[in-house]
Scaffold this active site. Structure first.
Site, short mmCIF file in Angstrom:
data_model
loop_
_atom_site.label_atom_id
_atom_site.label_comp_id
_atom_site.label_asym_id
_atom_site.label_seq_id
_atom_site.Cartn_x
_atom_site.Cartn_y
_atom_site.Cartn_z
N GLY A 55 4.66 7.10 3.31
CA GLY A 55 5.16 6.79 2.37
C GLY A 55 4.64 5.27 2.21
O GLY A 55 3.78 4.80 2.31
N GLY B 257 0.78 -1.16 -0.27
CA GLY B 257 -0.10 0.28 -0.26
C GLY B 257 0.75 1.53 0.01
O GLY B 257 1.93 1.32 0.15
N ASP C 209 -4.86 9.79 12.30
CA ASP C 209 -5.24 9.72 11.26
C ASP C 209 -5.85 8.17 11.35
O ASP C 209 -5.85 7.31 11.20
CB ASP C 209 -4.36 9.46 10.18
CG ASP C 209 -4.97 9.07 8.98
OD1 ASP C 209 -6.30 9.77 8.53
OD2 ASP C 209 -3.96 8.65 8.04
N LYS D 80 7.68 -0.43 6.15
CA LYS D 80 7.44 0.81 5.64
C LYS D 80 7.89 1.93 5.54
O LYS D 80 9.14 2.11 6.11
CB LYS D 80 6.56 1.94 7.06
CG LYS D 80 6.17 3.00 5.82
CD LYS D 80 4.84 3.58 7.19
CE LYS D 80 3.80 3.26 7.19
NZ LYS D 80 2.56 3.48 6.02
#
Length: 601
Positions: free
Chosen positions: A287, A282, A402, A303
């Site tokens: 990032g 994803g 988030d 990540k």
């Protein structure tokens, strides 16, 4: 013959029912004993008021979680303002996996009988007033991974039996323990922080060689060995340059806290096949996420951060990463390690084979079953627990900024695991001022954060409320496709419009095929609306959300909120068909920003 078989089957059913009732009653007795020991003060009585001794099973009680066999697997009584002592009857919960009694006013000693809880994975008794020794019987808990007893008054020596435990996290700091710190077994991986502020003797330093007549020979031998190692390292470097990106040297990997590790860039290049596109899981604002396989065959998610770096930020970055790694909870994605070079910043997490809630709701591979209603309820509770831990129980409060379905991951048991926490602050590690950039995802951003740039834990509560609506409806928080039906593009606004028309059934995800409990859907919608109030002060804390999801106080909070809000709004409030409950629809706002798909990671 057939008649005899039928009779035998009936007797078997009756016997199994009897065993089930006896087992359930034993669990009830154990928890009632705990309630009797802890029930002091009006607030405590309110917390445990659903614990009824006449019940056959405790599985309907607040703060109690059971498995499908009606065995208690979890007690969640952290920060519940409880006073009293633990009871040995807790050993009568043979399938208990999580015992959460942190941040109360519990006194007395830890019962030896807790060593009989053979399924126990996490024992959290920190921030109480518990005294006496750590029972050596805890060394029998072969599945125990999290042991947190810090901020108590424990005394005596550390039992050597604990070194045999498969511990990932150990914290017994801020007590009155004495004697030596064990150095073998799982204890070898923990730093002095796990034992700080006790009366313990420091770990012995490695013994220095005593002078002797052979010292010159030793020096020669060491020098020769060093030369050989240097030559071997030079050969390996030449050999590997054809297979790896040439990067500046970095520090050797080392373990900091528990299993938290600093990886070399080469390790992660090999694991991800040089960040191959076919390993991309994803993409997000922080990032790109890659699937990786370490040398020991462990699957990880790597990540690769895309932030701009400035000179001098390395130490602050490492400090923030270590702080994130200390946030350890069943419902938080644990950071396994990191990699830092002058050209790269990488974070390493466990791989989540079931992906995210968003991928399960909207990107489900053909043939995979949809998330059923019990799983969705469990996800709502688990993610709330994780966020509450970030807000209330980390040494430094962590605000996610988030919260959305794409950042709630699912492990192999479909337990909710909150991911990407701490990254908002991490990406600003060179800036000590309030950021002017509003972080978040369209449809999830709280109005006060959007208008002022100031965030708080209530910012996360708003995002969580929208995530609940994603769970219920299966839809995105922001979807231009809804314009085709003249609907609101914001999920929250669309839900409000539908509720004004009293069409609850049209809200629920069609993938559920009607297999849900209507009253439970109503309760989750109530929770979502409480969490998405336009005023941050009026939203509940995540710890309150957890309690309401466990059945403690939602009706009262909903009724109170309606009375306060009713004079403010000018549209007509009609009672929605739910035991005299009015559906109140407050105002909200959002920011348009792209979201990214998130599959297994």
């Amino acid at each position: 013959m057939e008649h005899g078989s039928s009779r035998g089957f009936i007797w078997l059913i009756l016997f199994l029912d009897f065993v089930s009732r006896v087992t359930g009653k034993t669990q009830v007795d154990a928890l009632i004993a705990l309630r009797s020991s802890l029930s002091s003060g009006d607030h405590t009585n309110n917390i445990l008021q659903s614990w009824n001794a006449t019940h056959v099973t405790p599985c309907s009680w607040f703060h109690v979680t059971c498995n499908t066999e009606n065995s208690v697997t979890r007690l969640d009584l952290g920060s519940a303002n409880l006073s009293g002592e633990l009871v040995p009857q807790l050993a009568q919960l043979p399938n208990l996996q999580y015992l959460e009694l942190f941040n109360n006013n519990i006194t007395g000693e830890i019962p030896e009988e807790l060593g009989d809880l053979m399924e126990l994975v996490s024992l959290d008794l920190f921030a109480n007033n518990i005294s006496g020794p750590i029972p050596s019987s805890l060394g029998k808990l072969g599945k125990l991974r999290f042991l947190r007893l810090y901020n108590n008054s424990l005394s005596g020596e550390i039992p050597r039996s604990l070194t045999a435990l498969p511990l990932d996290v150990l914290d017994i700091s801020n007590n009155r323990l004495s004697g030596d710190i064990p150095v073998n077994g799982s204890f070898s991986q923990f730093t002095s922080m796990s034992f700080a502020n006790n009366k313990l003797r420091p770990r012995p330093a490695s013994p220095s060689p005593s002078p002797s007549g052979t010292s010159a020979a030793i020096v020669v031998g060491v020098a020769a060995g060093a030369a050989l190692l240097f030559a071997l390292a030079w050969w390996l470097r030449r050999k590997l340059q054809g297979h790896f990106l040439d990067v500046p040297a970095e520090e050797d990997p080392e373990v900091y806290l528990g299993q938290f590790k600093r990886f070399s860039l080469r390790e992660l290049l090999v694991a991800t096949e040089k960040f191959s596109k076919r390993n991309v899981l994803g993409k997000g604002r922080f990032g790109i996420l890659y699937k990786g396989r370490l040398a020991d065959d462990t699957l990880v998610a790597v990540k690769r951060l895309n932030e701009e770096r400035t000179k001098g930020g390395e130490l602050q970055f490492q400090t923030e990463v270590e702080m994130i790694s200390m946030a350890v909870h069943r419902n938080l994605l644990r950071l396994r390690g990191f990699c830092m070079t002058p050209t790269e910043r990488l974070l390493v997490y466990p791989y989540m084979a079931n992906g995210s809630v968003a991928s399960c709701l909207r990107e489900r591979p053909e043939g995979n079953p949809a998330l059923d209603w019990p799983k969705r309820k469990h996800i709502a509770l688990g993610s709330a627990r994780g966020l509450a831990y970030l807000h209330d129980h980390c040494d430094q409060k962590i605000i996610h900024l988030d919260v959305k379905a794409a950042n709630i991951l699912l492990d192999e048991e479909f337990e909710a695991v909150v991911g990407d926490f701490g990254l908002a602050k991490l990406m600003n590690y060179n800036d000590s001022h309030v950021t002017t950039a509003v972080r978040g995802t369209i449809g999830h951003i709280a109005p006060e954060y959007l208008s002022t740039g100031k965030s708080s834990e209530k910012t996360d509560v708003f995002g969580y409320g929208v995530m609940l609506l994603e769970l219920i409806t299966g839809q995105k928080a922001f979807d231009l496709a809804r314009l085709a039906n003249d609907d609101d593009i914001m999920l929250l606004d669309w839900v409000k419009e539908v509720l004004k028309e009293k069409k609850l059934e049209s809200l629920v995800d069609a993938e559920l095929e009607g297999k849900y409990v209507e009253t439970e859907v109503e309760q989750l919608i109530q929770m979502a609306l409480l969490c998405t109030q336009s005023s941050a002060m009026e939203r509940p804390k995540m710890s309150e959300v957890v309690r309401m999801l466990e059945g403690d106080g939602l009706a009262e909070r909903w009724e109170e909120w309606q009375k306060e809000e009713m004079p403010i709004h000018d549209f007509n409030y009609q009672a929605y068909p739910h035991a005299g409950t009015d559906w109140l629809i407050p105002y909200s706002n959002s920011l348009i920003e792209n979201d990214y798909p998130s599959g297994p990671r």
